[in-house]
Design an enzyme around this catalytic site. Sequence first.
Site, PDB file in Angstrom:
ATOM      1  N   GLU A 173       1.643  64.342  96.656  1.00 38.42           N
ATOM      2  CA  GLU A 173       2.003  65.513  95.847  1.00 38.42           C
ATOM      3  C   GLU A 173       1.669  65.277  94.382  1.00 38.42           C
ATOM      4  O   GLU A 173       2.353  64.519  93.686  1.00 38.42           O
ATOM      5  CB  GLU A 173       3.496  65.823  96.021  1.00 38.42           C
ATOM      6  CG  GLU A 173       3.922  67.130  95.453  1.00 38.42           C
ATOM      7  CD  GLU A 173       3.271  68.338  96.097  1.00 38.42           C
ATOM      8  OE1 GLU A 173       2.971  69.300  95.354  1.00 38.42           O
ATOM      9  OE2 GLU A 173       3.045  68.330  97.329  1.00 38.42           O
ATOM     10  N   GLU A 184      11.925  68.448  92.079  1.00 40.41           N
ATOM     11  CA  GLU A 184      10.548  68.321  92.568  1.00 40.41           C
ATOM     12  C   GLU A 184      10.507  67.684  93.952  1.00 40.41           C
ATOM     13  O   GLU A 184       9.709  68.071  94.802  1.00 40.41           O
ATOM     14  CB  GLU A 184       9.677  67.538  91.591  1.00 40.41           C
ATOM     15  CG  GLU A 184       8.221  67.462  91.994  1.00 40.41           C
ATOM     16  CD  GLU A 184       7.563  68.820  92.217  1.00 40.41           C
ATOM     17  OE1 GLU A 184       6.819  68.958  93.218  1.00 40.41           O
ATOM     18  OE2 GLU A 184       7.783  69.746  91.416  1.00 40.41           O
ATOM     19  N   GLU A 244       8.085  72.418 100.893  1.00 40.74           N
ATOM     20  CA  GLU A 244       6.674  72.700 101.162  1.00 40.74           C
ATOM     21  C   GLU A 244       6.188  71.959 102.408  1.00 40.74           C
ATOM     22  O   GLU A 244       5.442  72.516 103.217  1.00 40.74           O
ATOM     23  CB  GLU A 244       5.820  72.329  99.956  1.00 40.74           C
ATOM     24  CG  GLU A 244       6.003  73.274  98.794  1.00 40.74           C
ATOM     25  CD  GLU A 244       5.118  72.930  97.607  1.00 40.74           C
ATOM     26  OE1 GLU A 244       4.336  71.949  97.681  1.00 40.74           O
ATOM     27  OE2 GLU A 244       5.200  73.663  96.610  1.00 40.74           O
TER      28      GLU A 244
END
Length: 158
Positions: free
Chosen positions: A65, A106, A113
Amino acid sequence: MKQITHTSLVDPSAEHSSVNKTAHDSGALAADSFAGHAKGKTGLYRIVKATGYSLDGFKAAYKFEAAFRQVVWLNFALLTAVIVMPFALGIKMMLVVASFLSLIVELLNTGIEACVDHTSTAKHPLAKIAKDVGSAAQFLSLCLLLILWVMALSVLFY
């Protein structure tokens, strides 16, 4: 705006089957279920295993990521600045908390996600909402970080 309709994952014709009833009655994570055994036992062994899973999560987020890598390096720079800047202890604590909050958000956004992408990579309005809401949460945490830094610097220079 498009209306989103609810879809059921359970086949209505099978709603009263013994498989669905057994799964519903026994609970999602019964003590003797596979997931219960896979999670490990209690005590120090569980803490050690949980720490390993957490380290694996950090490694995966950092490796896969880009947004997480950016937030890590941003916060590394900000935390370094907190150490060297002559802020009062309370202000330093507030800035450290805000930095950790942006990292936590995050990580959660990355997890959302990954779950959405695991379920399906096809475009779906609910998948878009899930990803957009996670992104909005991260945006707010970074806005908070910016506002707190501006406030801290204004106290220092004015």
